[in-house]
Design a protein around this motif. Sequence first.
Motif, PDB file in Angstrom:
ATOM      1  N   SER A 611      44.020  56.494   7.700  1.00 52.40           N
ATOM      2  CA  SER A 611      43.531  55.454   6.788  1.00 52.40           C
ATOM      3  C   SER A 611      44.262  54.133   6.982  1.00 52.40           C
ATOM      4  O   SER A 611      44.049  53.183   6.233  1.00 52.40           O
ATOM      5  CB  SER A 611      43.698  55.915   5.334  1.00 52.40           C
ATOM      6  OG  SER A 611      45.062  56.170   5.052  1.00 52.40           O
ATOM      7  N   ASN A 612      45.145  54.078   8.000  1.00 51.83           N
ATOM      8  CA  ASN A 612      45.934  52.872   8.226  1.00 51.83           C
ATOM      9  C   ASN A 612      45.460  52.155   9.488  1.00 51.83           C
ATOM     10  O   ASN A 612      45.020  52.783  10.443  1.00 51.83           O
ATOM     11  CB  ASN A 612      47.419  53.229   8.390  1.00 51.83           C
ATOM     12  CG  ASN A 612      47.989  53.904   7.158  1.00 51.83           C
ATOM     13  OD1 ASN A 612      47.996  53.328   6.086  1.00 51.83           O
ATOM     14  ND2 ASN A 612      48.470  55.132   7.316  1.00 51.83           N
ATOM     15  N   SER A 613      45.564  50.849   9.462  1.00 52.70           N
ATOM     16  CA  SER A 613      45.348  50.047  10.669  1.00 52.70           C
ATOM     17  C   SER A 613      46.645  49.309  10.973  1.00 52.70           C
ATOM     18  O   SER A 613      47.269  48.726  10.084  1.00 52.70           O
ATOM     19  CB  SER A 613      44.209  49.053  10.466  1.00 52.70           C
ATOM     20  OG  SER A 613      44.473  48.218   9.346  1.00 52.70           O
ATOM     21  N   LEU A 614      47.050  49.377  12.229  1.00 54.76           N
ATOM     22  CA  LEU A 614      48.358  48.859  12.631  1.00 54.76           C
ATOM     23  C   LEU A 614      48.168  47.789  13.689  1.00 54.76           C
ATOM     24  O   LEU A 614      47.695  48.063  14.798  1.00 54.76           O
ATOM     25  CB  LEU A 614      49.224  50.000  13.174  1.00 54.76           C
ATOM     26  CG  LEU A 614      50.617  49.649  13.652  1.00 54.76           C
ATOM     27  CD1 LEU A 614      51.479  49.177  12.483  1.00 54.76           C
ATOM     28  CD2 LEU A 614      51.270  50.862  14.314  1.00 54.76           C
ATOM     29  N   GLY A 615      48.493  46.554  13.345  1.00 52.82           N
ATOM     30  CA  GLY A 615      48.421  45.464  14.305  1.00 52.82           C
ATOM     31  C   GLY A 615      49.757  45.257  14.980  1.00 52.82           C
ATOM     32  O   GLY A 615      50.808  45.269  14.333  1.00 52.82           O
ATOM     33  N   ILE A 616      49.729  45.100  16.308  1.00 53.35           N
ATOM     34  CA  ILE A 616      50.951  44.841  17.076  1.00 53.35           C
ATOM     35  C   ILE A 616      50.806  43.446  17.651  1.00 53.35           C
ATOM     36  O   ILE A 616      49.977  43.193  18.531  1.00 53.35           O
ATOM     37  CB  ILE A 616      51.143  45.892  18.187  1.00 53.35           C
ATOM     38  CG1 ILE A 616      51.179  47.292  17.569  1.00 53.35           C
ATOM     39  CG2 ILE A 616      52.417  45.622  18.965  1.00 53.35           C
ATOM     40  CD1 ILE A 616      51.241  48.407  18.575  1.00 53.35           C
ATOM     41  N   ASP A 617      51.603  42.523  17.141  1.00 50.73           N
ATOM     42  CA  ASP A 617      51.368  41.102  17.363  1.00 50.73           C
ATOM     43  C   ASP A 617      51.914  40.629  18.706  1.00 50.73           C
ATOM     44  O   ASP A 617      52.984  41.029  19.145  1.00 50.73           O
ATOM     45  CB  ASP A 617      52.016  40.275  16.254  1.00 50.73           C
ATOM     46  CG  ASP A 617      51.512  40.689  14.883  1.00 50.73           C
ATOM     47  OD1 ASP A 617      50.378  41.179  14.821  1.00 50.73           O
ATOM     48  OD2 ASP A 617      52.256  40.537  13.904  1.00 50.73           O
ATOM     49  N   SER A 618      51.152  39.745  19.333  1.00 43.74           N
ATOM     50  CA  SER A 618      51.589  39.016  20.518  1.00 43.74           C
ATOM     51  C   SER A 618      51.306  37.543  20.276  1.00 43.74           C
ATOM     52  O   SER A 618      50.221  37.168  19.843  1.00 43.74           O
ATOM     53  CB  SER A 618      50.839  39.494  21.762  1.00 43.74           C
ATOM     54  OG  SER A 618      51.065  40.868  21.986  1.00 43.74           O
ATOM     55  N   LYS A 619      52.283  36.712  20.522  1.00 46.57           N
ATOM     56  CA  LYS A 619      52.182  35.269  20.302  1.00 46.57           C
ATOM     57  C   LYS A 619      51.778  34.933  18.865  1.00 46.57           C
ATOM     58  O   LYS A 619      51.023  34.001  18.620  1.00 46.57           O
ATOM     59  CB  LYS A 619      51.199  34.629  21.286  1.00 46.57           C
ATOM     60  CG  LYS A 619      51.838  34.354  22.651  1.00 46.57           C
ATOM     61  CD  LYS A 619      51.029  33.335  23.418  1.00 46.57           C
ATOM     62  CE  LYS A 619      51.789  32.892  24.652  1.00 46.57           C
ATOM     63  NZ  LYS A 619      51.052  31.859  25.407  1.00 46.57           N
ATOM     64  N   GLY A 620      52.233  35.766  17.933  1.00 47.21           N
ATOM     65  CA  GLY A 620      51.991  35.457  16.535  1.00 47.21           C
ATOM     66  C   GLY A 620      50.590  35.713  16.057  1.00 47.21           C
ATOM     67  O   GLY A 620      50.223  35.305  14.963  1.00 47.21           O
ATOM     68  N   GLY A 621      49.766  36.385  16.864  1.00 44.51           N
ATOM     69  CA  GLY A 621      48.416  36.705  16.420  1.00 44.51           C
ATOM     70  C   GLY A 621      48.441  37.733  15.311  1.00 44.51           C
ATOM     71  O   GLY A 621      49.312  38.584  15.262  1.00 44.51           O
TER      72      GLY A 621
END
Length: 687
Positions: A611-621
Amino acid sequence: MFTTQPFLRYVILLIAGILAVEIGSDKIGLNVQSFSLLIFWVGLIPTLVGAILLRKMPKLQSLLLMIGIFMLGVFVAGRKHEAFQKEVDSLANLEFDDYLLEIKSLGQKRRASVRYDAEVKAVRSGTGWRKVNVQILVSFPDSATILPRAGDNLVIKSRVPNRPPTPLNPDEFDYRKYLERKGIAWTVYLPKDTYRIIQSDSVMPASNWALTISQKVDGIFKSQLKSPDSYGLLKAMILGRRDELGPDLLNSYISAGAVHVLAVSGLHVGVFFLMVSWILSRLKRGKRGKWIYLLCIVLLLGTYAVITGLSPSVIRASLMCVIFALSQTFTRQNHSVNTLAISAFLILLLDPLSLFSVGFQLSYAAVLGIILFYPMFKNYVETEILPARWLWQITLVSLSAQVFTFPLSIYYFHQFPTYFLFLNPFVIGLTTLLIYGAVVLLLISLLHFQFLTDILAYLTDGIAQALNAVVQVPQKLPKYLMTNLNLDAVEVALLVILMIFVYRVLVNRELDWLKAVALCCVVFFSYATARLSVTYATTQMVIHSVPRHTVLSVKNGQMAYVIADPEFKFDSINFDFHIKNYLNYQGIRRIEYVDLPDKSLNAPSLISWKSNSLGIDSKGGLFEGSSFSIVRSRKYPNGARLENSPQTTFILSQELGYKTKNQWKMVLSEARNRTIDLAEIGAVELR
C-alpha cells in the motif's frame, strides 16, 4: 547429577540471577541499581541468615540457599551495571576542555587504524584538573608517525569522546553492548596533532609490566622465525594478537573451523597445564609435595598469563586450571563437572558480564563436552598401535568438544565447517606441538643457547607452516563451508538440553531419559518449523541506515533483493556489519543486487510496495503523493513543490553530506514536511 555435582546447581542459579538483571534492564527498563540494593537488604541477607539458622530443616535450608544464590546473581550483576553507569555519567555530566588518558594495552592493527584500550585519568575545565576513572577505546590512524606505547600518558585537546553507536538496522551487531560488557563506555579517534604524549612519574602497574614482557616475547618470536606466516600464527596463538596474520590465512582458519586456535583461550592454557602438570607430577609424592606442586602450577600458569599480557580469557582459563589442580590433588573422587562449575561460579562472581563473552561460553561448552562424552567412548577402539590410538583419542576429543559448541557457533557465526572432523585431529595435534615448541624456544632463547635456539626455531617454523598448510586444504574441496545457517536463542537452549538428555541415556540406560530425548526432539523440530514457516511467509522492505550509501532490501521467502547505489556492491565491510546479520536471521539463501539509478538523472524512480509508494529522488525530483521519498540529491526543490506533498515522509539518505543534510532538514522544516534522518532514527521497515 546434582547430588554428586552440587555446584552445578549453584552456578545455574547464579546465571539465572545475572540473566534476570540483563533481561530486566533491556526489556522492561528496570532500574538495576535500586533493584540490586533492594534485593541485597530485603532478600539476600535475610535468606542467607535463614539458611544458616535452619540447620535442622535441610530441605528448607537448601531451598533458601538456592534462592539466596539466585539473589546473589542479581546483586553482583546489578552492582556491575551501577559501576559502569557511574563511568558513563562521570564524563557525560561534565564540561571539559582537555583530558588525560593512559594507554593500557598494546596496539591492535585494524583496516586503517591502530586501536588501544585506555583509561581517562583526569579532565580539565575552567576550575582546573579533576580526577576520573573511565575506560575508553582509542584509535589512531595507522599512518601516524609515532604511536603510543603501553603505559604512555596522553593529553588530548579538542577531541571529545563519544559513546559507541547503537545499532540502527534490524539484527545488526550491537557494538555498544559488546563494549559495555567489556567495561568500555567511550570511544575516540585521534588524528595527527590532537594529542601530546607525556612522561609518567608514577610507578608502572603490574598490567603494564605484563604488556612490556609480552612485547619482548613478541620480539623474540619475530627475530627467530623467518617465515612471516609462521610468525603471524605464533603471535596470534601465543600472544593473542592477529595483526601480523594475513586476511587470506585468517579466512583459511575460519573455513577449516580452526579459528579457535588463534585466540589465546582455554585450549592453549589447557595444553600448557597438561605439560607442566605431567612434568611436575612426581612432586606430589613427597610429604609437602602437594603444596610445592600447587605452588609451581600457580607460578607457571601466572607466568604464562603474564607472557600473553594478562588477557581476561587467559586469566579465566588459568583460574579454571588451578581449580582443577586443587581438585585432583586434594579430593579422592574426581567430579570434573563440579570442579568446572566451581571455576565458573568464581569467575561470574568476580565478573558477571563474563557470561556474555563468546570466548567464555565456547570455552566452558567445549570443556563440558569433553568431560561428559570423552570418557564414555575413549576405549571403544582398542589397539596397540600408538599412532592409531592417538589419532582416535584426538578425534574423539574434537568431536566431544563440538557437542555443545556447535549450536553456539551457528548462533554467533551462522556457518559451520564441513570437514572439521577430519581436520581437527591434525589441527589440535600440530597446535599442541606448536605451543610446546614455542614455550621451549622462548626458554632456550632466554638462556642464550644459540645452537639449540636455531634448531628449535627451525622445528617450530616447520610445525607452524605445516599447520598453515593443513587449514588451507578445505578451501580446495567442494562445499567446504555451510553458510547462512541460523539458530535463535531458544533453539540453542533446546539443543543443549537435548545433548544433556542424550548423555543421561548413555549413562543410565533408562527408558525415562529416552522419552525425554524424544520429547525434546519433538519440541525442537516443532518450534524450528513454526519459526521458519513464519519467517518464510513474511515479506518486507527495509530502508537501511548504512554510512555513505542508500540501501533497501526486499525480502520474499528465502530470496532478497538488495537495491543500492552501485558502490555498495563492493563495500563488503558495511554489508557485513550492517546488513548481513539481518539477512541471515531472515533465512535468506540467495541475494540479487539491483542498482539504484544514477543521481545525475533528471527524473526520480518510483517503487510500489503493497500500500506504499516509494520515490527515490534524483536531482531533487519528487513524486507528489508518494508515501515515502528517499532524498539522495543535493538539489533542493522550491517550498511550493514540497507543500504539495503533505502526506509524504522524506527519508534523508546517508549518501548526503553533513552540511547538505542539514540544509535539507531546514528546507523540509520550513515546508512543514515529515522527515526521517536514517543516521539518527535508524532503518525504516515496511511490511
